[in-house]
Design a protein around this motif. Sequence first.
Motif, PDB file in Angstrom:
ATOM      1  N   GLU A  10      -2.402  10.800  -3.562  1.00 53.68           N
ATOM      2  CA  GLU A  10      -2.690   9.518  -4.197  1.00 53.68           C
ATOM      3  C   GLU A  10      -2.519   8.407  -3.175  1.00 53.68           C
ATOM      4  O   GLU A  10      -1.671   8.480  -2.301  1.00 53.68           O
ATOM      5  CB  GLU A  10      -1.717   9.274  -5.362  1.00 53.68           C
ATOM      6  N   SER A  11      -3.339   7.374  -3.320  1.00 54.65           N
ATOM      7  CA  SER A  11      -3.151   6.163  -2.522  1.00 54.65           C
ATOM      8  C   SER A  11      -3.487   4.977  -3.406  1.00 54.65           C
ATOM      9  O   SER A  11      -4.242   5.095  -4.369  1.00 54.65           O
ATOM     10  CB  SER A  11      -4.016   6.170  -1.267  1.00 54.65           C
ATOM     11  N   ARG A  12      -2.891   3.850  -3.038  1.00 56.40           N
ATOM     12  CA  ARG A  12      -3.084   2.661  -3.866  1.00 56.40           C
ATOM     13  C   ARG A  12      -2.767   1.421  -3.046  1.00 56.40           C
ATOM     14  O   ARG A  12      -1.835   1.421  -2.258  1.00 56.40           O
ATOM     15  CB  ARG A  12      -2.133   2.752  -5.051  1.00 56.40           C
ATOM     16  N   VAL A  13      -3.552   0.368  -3.261  1.00 57.32           N
ATOM     17  CA  VAL A  13      -3.281  -0.953  -2.705  1.00 57.32           C
ATOM     18  C   VAL A  13      -3.077  -1.881  -3.893  1.00 57.32           C
ATOM     19  O   VAL A  13      -3.925  -1.940  -4.790  1.00 57.32           O
ATOM     20  CB  VAL A  13      -4.435  -1.458  -1.818  1.00 57.32           C
ATOM     21  N   ILE A  14      -1.958  -2.581  -3.906  1.00 56.03           N
ATOM     22  CA  ILE A  14      -1.649  -3.509  -4.995  1.00 56.03           C
ATOM     23  C   ILE A  14      -1.434  -4.884  -4.376  1.00 56.03           C
ATOM     24  O   ILE A  14      -0.499  -5.076  -3.596  1.00 56.03           O
ATOM     25  CB  ILE A  14      -0.388  -3.072  -5.764  1.00 56.03           C
ATOM     26  N   GLY A  73       0.848  -1.180   0.000  1.00 54.27           N
ATOM     27  CA  GLY A  73       0.000   0.000   0.000  1.00 54.27           C
ATOM     28  C   GLY A  73       0.882   1.228   0.000  1.00 54.27           C
ATOM     29  O   GLY A  73       1.893   1.274   0.697  1.00 54.27           O
ATOM     30  N   LEU A  74       0.523   2.206  -0.811  1.00 57.69           N
ATOM     31  CA  LEU A  74       1.293   3.434  -0.914  1.00 57.69           C
ATOM     32  C   LEU A  74       0.363   4.617  -0.724  1.00 57.69           C
ATOM     33  O   LEU A  74      -0.775   4.608  -1.216  1.00 57.69           O
ATOM     34  CB  LEU A  74       1.947   3.561  -2.292  1.00 57.69           C
ATOM     35  N   ILE A  75       0.838   5.615  -0.027  1.00 59.26           N
ATOM     36  CA  ILE A  75       0.071   6.832   0.156  1.00 59.26           C
ATOM     37  C   ILE A  75       1.017   8.012   0.008  1.00 59.26           C
ATOM     38  O   ILE A  75       2.112   8.019   0.566  1.00 59.26           O
ATOM     39  CB  ILE A  75      -0.683   6.835   1.509  1.00 59.26           C
TER      40      ILE A  75
END
Length: 192
Positions: free
Chosen positions: A78-82, A14-16
Amino acid sequence: MGSSAPASGTDTIGLIEVSSIGLGFQAEDAMLKAAEVELVLARTICSGKYLVVVAGDVASVRASIEAGEGAIPDGLIESRVISRLHPSVFPAISQSVDVDPEDARALGVVETFSAASIVEAADAAVKAAAVTLFRIHLAMAIGGKGFLLMTGDVASVKAGVEAAAQVAGSEGMLVSRVVIPAPQPRLFREAL
């Protein structure tokens, strides 16, 4: 704080990205309190922003990212879960992959407008082709952008670069993509 490799078997990241350093620390604290995740990276990035990267199981990473987003409703960029990341992505983020420049038959470079998008692009590249992903650079000293470096035979590198570019391009995040056949070994001096 630098980067560290997550525990074996971890396949979700996860990135934020946050618009201010103070808000970044606030989001990081909320993320670490919300779930049992490993802190992969937390640092300031260009233009006074802050990046936090965590790893763990899908549910924990999602809970962590949601807590980070909730802690800074006005500062989120931005945020993302991969999930289901290829195992070679984490060593490339921590820049712990050894490559002999003399053995490189081709060099592939993909650049994106954000750190989060380059991780997803790298995952697509390594899943699509028999390449060695040896560096994923997340936003530091490059204006908040990301880039990846891969090597392998020319056909594989072309396929990997195309897969990464397709993922990044579908989100409007692609800056550039390059395949260099038979790269001069000195090109790797700064990359390794």
